[in-house]
Design an enzyme around this catalytic site. Structure first.
Site, PDB file in Angstrom:
ATOM      1  N   GLU A 239       4.023  -5.317   7.315  1.00 61.38           N
ATOM      2  CA  GLU A 239       2.960  -4.879   8.307  1.00 61.38           C
ATOM      3  C   GLU A 239       3.248  -4.475   9.716  1.00 61.38           C
ATOM      4  O   GLU A 239       3.647  -3.026   9.684  1.00 61.38           O
ATOM      5  CB  GLU A 239       1.765  -5.147   7.130  1.00 61.38           C
ATOM      6  CG  GLU A 239       1.140  -4.831   6.071  1.00 61.38           C
ATOM      7  CD  GLU A 239       1.116  -5.821   5.505  1.00 61.38           C
ATOM      8  OE1 GLU A 239       2.275  -6.817   5.735  1.00 61.38           O
ATOM      9  OE2 GLU A 239       0.582  -6.008   4.397  1.00 61.38           O
TER      10      GLU A 239
ATOM     11  N   GLU B  34      -0.386  -9.192  -0.840  1.00 63.99           N
ATOM     12  CA  GLU B  34      -2.117  -9.545  -0.610  1.00 63.99           C
ATOM     13  C   GLU B  34      -3.237  -9.209  -2.757  1.00 63.99           C
ATOM     14  O   GLU B  34      -3.757 -10.125  -2.233  1.00 63.99           O
ATOM     15  CB  GLU B  34      -2.475  -8.481   0.232  1.00 63.99           C
ATOM     16  CG  GLU B  34      -2.543  -8.254   2.057  1.00 63.99           C
ATOM     17  CD  GLU B  34      -2.822  -7.369   2.523  1.00 63.99           C
ATOM     18  OE1 GLU B  34      -2.045  -6.783   2.535  1.00 63.99           O
ATOM     19  OE2 GLU B  34      -3.575  -8.200   3.460  1.00 63.99           O
TER      20      GLU B  34
ATOM     21  N   ALA C 267       0.625  -1.520  -0.289  1.00 62.97           N
ATOM     22  CA  ALA C 267      -0.012   0.036  -0.184  1.00 62.97           C
ATOM     23  C   ALA C 267       0.687   1.534   0.147  1.00 62.97           C
ATOM     24  O   ALA C 267       2.206   1.353   0.194  1.00 62.97           O
ATOM     25  CB  ALA C 267      -1.048  -0.041   1.329  1.00 62.97           C
TER      26      ALA C 267
ATOM     27  N   GLY D 228       0.233  -4.760   0.539  1.00 64.69           N
ATOM     28  CA  GLY D 228      -0.785  -5.208  -0.421  1.00 64.69           C
ATOM     29  C   GLY D 228      -0.053  -5.903  -1.556  1.00 64.69           C
ATOM     30  O   GLY D 228      -1.438  -6.148  -2.239  1.00 64.69           O
TER      31      GLY D 228
HETATM   32  N1  CAA Z   1       4.970   3.918   0.097  1.00 65.90           N
HETATM   33  C1  CAA Z   1       4.794   4.422  -0.648  1.00 65.90           C
HETATM   34  N2  CAA Z   1       5.946   5.142  -0.970  1.00 65.90           N
HETATM   35  C2  CAA Z   1       7.298   3.541  -0.790  1.00 65.90           C
HETATM   36  C3  CAA Z   1       6.659   2.398  -0.434  1.00 65.90           C
HETATM   37  C4  CAA Z   1       5.387   2.288  -0.003  1.00 65.90           C
HETATM   38  N3  CAA Z   1       4.926   0.983   0.591  1.00 65.90           N
HETATM   39  N4  CAA Z   1       8.228   2.155  -0.191  1.00 65.90           N
HETATM   40  C5  CAA Z   1       8.892   2.627  -0.771  1.00 65.90           C
HETATM   41  N5  CAA Z   1       8.661   3.834  -1.095  1.00 65.90           N
HETATM   42  C6  CAA Z   1       9.095   4.992  -1.603  1.00 65.90           C
HETATM   43  C7  CAA Z   1      10.365   5.348  -0.240  1.00 65.90           C
HETATM   44  O1  CAA Z   1       9.851   6.341   1.012  1.00 65.90           O
HETATM   45  C8  CAA Z   1      11.449   5.665  -1.090  1.00 65.90           C
HETATM   46  O2  CAA Z   1      10.790   7.232  -1.681  1.00 65.90           O
HETATM   47  P1  CAA Z   1      12.230   8.337  -1.975  1.00 65.90           P
HETATM   48  O3  CAA Z   1      12.950   7.568  -3.001  1.00 65.90           O
HETATM   49  O4  CAA Z   1      11.487  10.049  -1.365  1.00 65.90           O
HETATM   50  O5  CAA Z   1      13.000   8.299  -0.800  1.00 65.90           O
HETATM   51  C9  CAA Z   1      11.238   5.363  -2.715  1.00 65.90           C
HETATM   52  O6  CAA Z   1      10.009   4.596  -2.705  1.00 65.90           O
HETATM   53  C10 CAA Z   1      12.679   3.980  -2.919  1.00 65.90           C
HETATM   54  O7  CAA Z   1      12.419   3.300  -1.732  1.00 65.90           O
HETATM   55  P2  CAA Z   1      13.488   2.343  -0.936  1.00 65.90           P
HETATM   56  O8  CAA Z   1      14.621   3.845  -0.907  1.00 65.90           O
HETATM   57  O9  CAA Z   1      13.282   1.836  -0.017  1.00 65.90           O
HETATM   58  O10 CAA Z   1      14.084   2.021  -2.138  1.00 65.90           O
HETATM   59  P3  CAA Z   1      14.709   0.297  -2.145  1.00 65.90           P
HETATM   60  O11 CAA Z   1      14.965  -0.425  -3.198  1.00 65.90           O
HETATM   61  O12 CAA Z   1      16.075   0.466  -0.796  1.00 65.90           O
HETATM   62  O13 CAA Z   1      13.510  -0.526  -1.827  1.00 65.90           O
HETATM   63  C11 CAA Z   1      11.153  -1.856  -0.713  1.00 65.90           C
HETATM   64  C12 CAA Z   1      12.750  -0.653  -1.517  1.00 65.90           C
HETATM   65  C13 CAA Z   1      12.220  -3.001  -0.304  1.00 65.90           C
HETATM   66  C14 CAA Z   1      10.153  -2.172  -1.204  1.00 65.90           C
HETATM   67  C15 CAA Z   1      11.011  -1.294   0.544  1.00 65.90           C
HETATM   68  O14 CAA Z   1      11.315   0.256   0.302  1.00 65.90           O
HETATM   69  C16 CAA Z   1      10.101  -1.053   1.014  1.00 65.90           C
HETATM   70  O15 CAA Z   1      10.155  -1.691   2.302  1.00 65.90           O
HETATM   71  N6  CAA Z   1       8.873  -0.388   1.102  1.00 65.90           N
HETATM   72  C17 CAA Z   1       8.192  -0.710   2.373  1.00 65.90           C
HETATM   73  C18 CAA Z   1       7.278  -2.397   1.645  1.00 65.90           C
HETATM   74  C19 CAA Z   1       5.905  -1.830   2.264  1.00 65.90           C
HETATM   75  O16 CAA Z   1       6.099  -1.668   3.971  1.00 65.90           O
HETATM   76  N7  CAA Z   1       4.453  -2.715   2.289  1.00 65.90           N
HETATM   77  C20 CAA Z   1       4.172  -2.699   3.106  1.00 65.90           C
HETATM   78  C21 CAA Z   1       3.338  -1.276   3.381  1.00 65.90           C
HETATM   79  S1  CAA Z   1       1.652  -1.459   4.024  1.00 65.90           S
HETATM   80  C22 CAA Z   1       1.046  -2.655   3.796  1.00 65.90           C
HETATM   81  O17 CAA Z   1       0.499  -3.150   1.931  1.00 65.90           O
HETATM   82  C23 CAA Z   1      -0.418  -2.504   4.557  1.00 65.90           C
HETATM   83  C24 CAA Z   1      -1.694  -3.029   3.537  1.00 65.90           C
HETATM   84  O18 CAA Z   1      -1.668  -4.246   4.169  1.00 65.90           O
HETATM   85  C25 CAA Z   1      -3.169  -2.851   3.158  1.00 65.90           C
END
Ligand code: CAA
Length: 697
Positions: A130, A110, A67, A107
């Protein structure tokens, strides 16, 4: 032919297969425009009889990374409706195939689990992270994952938040087929091979296997250790248990409610804050992405003590050879022995093979001759905190190091400008302050001195990432950010004890906030003699009488902390602090002598005074430009000092309390609020507002 949609999903055709490509760079987060695009694509598939299957794939470097966390604070009606898509896919009349590369997280997974099938390239990763954001999978993850991989594995994945490789996911049945070669081609072929399957398999119709009352009881009991003080892990266990004995629809409805509760909790706000703060910390205003960097192929370290050895391990772990220098063979042997032992312990725990140990040790070259550092791309000095010694070393390094080598000091307090002045190349000098144990703690304070070049700074930031540290840039001052704040915190803690608190009360006050150690446990661990010597030295330099605080008296009894098995606390078993009767006696005598009448200091007062002393110094540090952002200070405290990530760090914590309240409490307890803190409070603002204004300015 590809038709660009106004929303973030492209539609294209491969014969009878419709391909929906999600285009929301950089990580295809499920943000505004994605559900709209997917609905449009599913409309096309539903209304067009020539479409027999649908492939959903991510454009660019990844499938959906979850998400869009930035939309969590939006009102519900404006949030991207992931559940709406997942519900539709679950009932979709034609086969749908999620084609995964990069990561399918949260998400994203999911979404994939609500498709009929999942295919992936072998190096893809899938997970439900999450919990790391203080929430729980909110689009069916808690109900679907146990139905696919079984209860135990689902709990492992959801409680750790760590992803697994697609190869493992395929063994677990979470991925139906691994695709070698082009993913889209493989996914289309897979879809075509399944167009005639009836009825379509649906994860929601499976049962979750492998749960038992004992298993859930054990999972709950373990949370006290693994997720102490946290809210969402318990909900994850509850929902997983629900998946084992209630119909999918019931568990799914429950999950929706609990997700909202968790999302709106201060813990989730804190963890999301840290997620973005960590990424923000990597951005240095004025330092372009094209700043030239030096390639680091080898490192030199001066000092094979605890710090030097720990620092070396970071480099060895990522395959960078290290030459380590000591003044005596004995110190060198001891240092290398400790490094080897650390690796061997990791191997014993099964987290590394003995082969890995030998490979790392083979990259480590011990020497007694500083000239052997002449080819190193970076040299890190890690000797004890003495300016004269450090200057002498840097003077020598200036003569030895090759041009362009980075000359770094691991000083935790000293003036990096003065250290740099011992060389004729101050532009190459920088502070790299590792935190003990340096092979474990993720924080790296990167101290930018007046003349440090942009290239040295950019290289150091990139290096931090490479050695898996979180680098935060700070300016030069006594103690930089972390230790300068901790000194104020220590002063306040000592003052509270003078007033009547017991040391264990002050420590307990910080435990209630979730810190693993309070101020006095931390002092005992670091060694009381360090602060003692500094206080004595400072008084001497200032021509003041010899300090005679209660803590000075403890050191003068020979109680220097954990290392002497006695400090503020006793350590009968070597590590666990036990309140010391001798400290009580010493304090009572001390207070009598100084005419101090002890009073009760309550836990609420103690927590506020200690935490807000950090915040107050933090505000001053911000005002002086020593830290670039309040969120950088939070990153420092979370990764360097064990401040719980779910509180978001001290500055975020203060924002959550309201800066007006923080100022009022500081004044109530006799501390003078820093001008910046007072100003923000008067204006009804937060540190986050200050960061935003700063970034815009
Ligand atoms: N939402 C919004 N922005 C996100 C994002 C997300 N889920 N994941 C990454 N980004 C953004 C980062 O903030 C970053 O932004 P900036 O360049 O502006 O700083 C950009 O994307 C790149 O991210 P990283 O620097 O972290 O890049 P990476 O290649 O080192 O890692 C990644 C990539 C493994 C996807 C890592 O970003 C990550 O772990 N992201 C979070 C994933 C996550 O937690 N997902 C679950 C979300 S909650 C959910 O999904 C709830 C639900 O069940 C409905």
């Amino acid at each position: 032919m590809t038709t660009a949609q106004p929303h973030k999903v492209d539609q294209s055709r491969e014969g009878d297969v419709l391909i929906l490509t999600i285009q929301n760079p950089p990580v295809n987060a499920f943000g505004v425009g994605v559900p709209e695009g997917l609905h449009a694509g599913l409309d096309t598939a539903q209304n067009d009889d020539t479409v027999r299957a649908v492939v959903i794939i991510g454009g660019g470097r990844t499938f959906v990374a979850g998400a869009d966390i930035r939309t969590f604070d939006l009102p519900r009606e404006q949030s991207p409706d992931l559940r709406g898509i997942v519900d539709r896919l679950d009932q979709f009349p034609k086969p749908t195939v999620a084609a995964i590369h990069g990561t399918a997280l949260g998400g994203g997974l999911e979404l994939a689990m609500s498709c009929t099938y999942r295919v992936a390239v072998p190096d893809a990763q899938v997970g439900l992270p999450e919990v790391k954001l203080g929430v729980l999978p909110g689009a069916g993850g808690t109900q679907r994952l146990p139905r696919v991989v079984g209860v135990q594995k689902a709990l492992d994945m959801m409680l750790s938040g760590n992803p697994i490789k697609a190869t493992e996911a395929a063994q677990l049945g979470l991925i139906d087929e691994l695709v070698d070669g082009d993913l889209l081609t493989g996914a289309v072929a897979f879809a075509r091979a399944h167009v005639d399957v009836t009825p379509l398999p649906r994860v929601s119709e499976k049962t979750a296997e492998g749960g038992s009352p004992e298993l859930f009881a054990a999972a709950r009991a373990a949370l006290g250790k693994t997720h102490k003080g946290q809210y969402s892990p318990g909900l994850i266990v509850d929902l997983t248990e629900t998946a084992t004995h209630k119909p999918f629809a019931d568990g799914y409805a429950e999950e929706g409610q609990k997700f909202m509760q968790a999302k709106d909790s201060p813990q989730s706000r804190g963890l999301r804050h840290i997620f973005f703060a960590e990424r923000e910390a990597g951005k240095i205003p004025g330092l372009g992405k094209d700043t030239p960097q030096t390639e680091i192929r080898s490192a030199g370290i001066i000092g094979a003590g605890t710090m030097g050895g720990g620092i070396a391990m970071n480099f060895l772990n990522v395959g960078i050879p290290v030459t380590i220098v000591e003044t005596t063979q004995e110190a060198l042997d001891r240092g290398l022995g400790v490094v080897r032992k650390n690796y061997e312990n990791t191997a014993k725990k099964g987290r590394m093979t003995t082969d890995d140990v030998e490979k790392r040790m083979a990259l480590l070259t011990p020497t007694l001759n500083m000239d052997d550092l002449k080819d190193a791309d970076i040299i890190i000095e890690a000797v004890f905190e003495n300016m004269d010694v450090k200057k002498e070393i840097f003077g020598k390094l200036d003569a030895i190091a090759k041009p362009g080598a980075i000359l770094a000091s691991n000083t935790s307090t000293l003036d990096v400008n003065e250290i740099a002045s011992a060389t004729k190349r101050p532009e190459s000098v920088i502070g790299l302050h590792f935190f003990s144990p340096a092979n474990v703690m993720r924080l790296l304070e990167i101290v930018r001195a007046d003349k440090t070049s942009d290239s040295v700074l950019a290289t150091s930031m990139a290096l931090a990432k490479r050695i898996r540290k979180v680098g935060v840039v700070v300016g030069v001052c006594d103690g930089f950010v972390g230790n300068r704040m901790v000194h104020r915190y220590g002063d306040e803690a000592r003052k509270m004890v003078e007033e009547g608190a017991r040391p264990q009360d002050a420590d307990a006050a910080m435990h209630t906030l979730g810190l693993p150690m309070g101020p006095f446990e931390m002092s005992d661990m670091a060694g009381l003699d360090v602060g003692y010597l500094i206080r004595q030295h400072q008084a001497k330099v200032a021509g003041q009488p010899k300090p005679d605080g209660w803590l000075d008296r403890i050191v003068e009894q020979g109680r220097k902390g954990q290392k002497t098995q006695a400090g503020i606390y006793d350590y009968p078993d070597g590590r666990k602090p036990v309140p010391a009767a001798s400290t009580d006696e010493l304090l009572s005598t001390y207070r009598q002598e100084k005419g101090l009448t002890p009073r009760e200091v309550g836990q609420d007062e103690a927590t506020k005074r200690l935490t807000y002393s950090l915040v107050n110094e933090g505000a001053q540090i911000l005002d002086e430009g020593i830290a670039q952002r309040a969120s950088d200070i939070d990153v420092i405290y979370v990764y360097g000092y064990g401040f719980p990530a779910y509180r978001g760090g001290p500055m975020k914590y203060a924002d959550e309390q309201g800066l007006k309240n923080v100022v009022a409490d500081l004044e109530k307890y006799g501390q003078t609020p820093a001008p910046l803190l007072k100003k923000l409070a008067d204006e009804g603002k937060t540190f986050a507002d200050w960061d935003k204004e700063k970034t815009r300015g």
